[in-house]
Design an enzyme around this catalytic site. Sequence first.
Site, short mmCIF file in Angstrom:
data_model
loop_
_atom_site.label_atom_id
_atom_site.label_comp_id
_atom_site.label_asym_id
_atom_site.label_seq_id
_atom_site.Cartn_x
_atom_site.Cartn_y
_atom_site.Cartn_z
N GLY A 62 0.79 -1.23 0.00
CA GLY A 62 0.00 0.00 0.00
C GLY A 62 0.82 1.27 0.00
N HIS A 63 2.16 1.16 0.06
CA HIS A 63 3.01 2.36 0.17
C HIS A 63 4.18 2.27 -0.80
CE1 HIS A 63 5.49 5.45 2.30
NE2 HIS A 63 4.31 5.89 2.65
N PHE A 64 4.10 2.39 -1.96
CA PHE A 64 2.97 2.60 -2.85
C PHE A 64 3.03 1.49 -3.87
CE2 PHE A 64 4.41 6.70 -1.20
CZ PHE A 64 3.25 7.19 -0.63
#
Length: 162
Positions: A62-64
């Site tokens: 999620g990052h990224f």
Amino acid sequence: MDVQAEATVETTALGAADIQRILATLPHRYPFLMVDKIIGIEGDKKAIGIKNVSANEPHFQGHFPDNPVMPGVLILEGMAQTAGTICLLERPGDGAPSLVYFMTIDKAKFRKPVLPGDVLEYHMTQMTKRRNMWWFRGEAKVGGQIVAEAEVGAMIAREGGK
């Protein structure tokens, strides 16, 4: 004694902690353990924590997703875990389990992104110590370049907060 031999003597006089020793010292576990080994330990005065950054780590989902960057807060956590480990290793053992609690983060700066495949080094140096509290200055480096820096403070307490 030549310079090479002198460097070897100095290196062997410093302590180290492999992953098994870190796991026996800290309560952190995957995916929140942010240090793989610690080298150059000089009591609770200084050390270098090593983190091998892998693309398989869950925060990169999620990052990224299309541009994976290690979150800065995890770099700070790795600094704190390195400092906490050397504090606990230096503490005389009385058999009672201890925990390290993060107290402060000051002067944090992020200079460059940390990416999968990087070898992250946490260079931690004790600034001061009072009773069961320590303050460290840390520089996170990749390839010798500073990627982040901060001053962190921590307190050691017996397990259960006593």
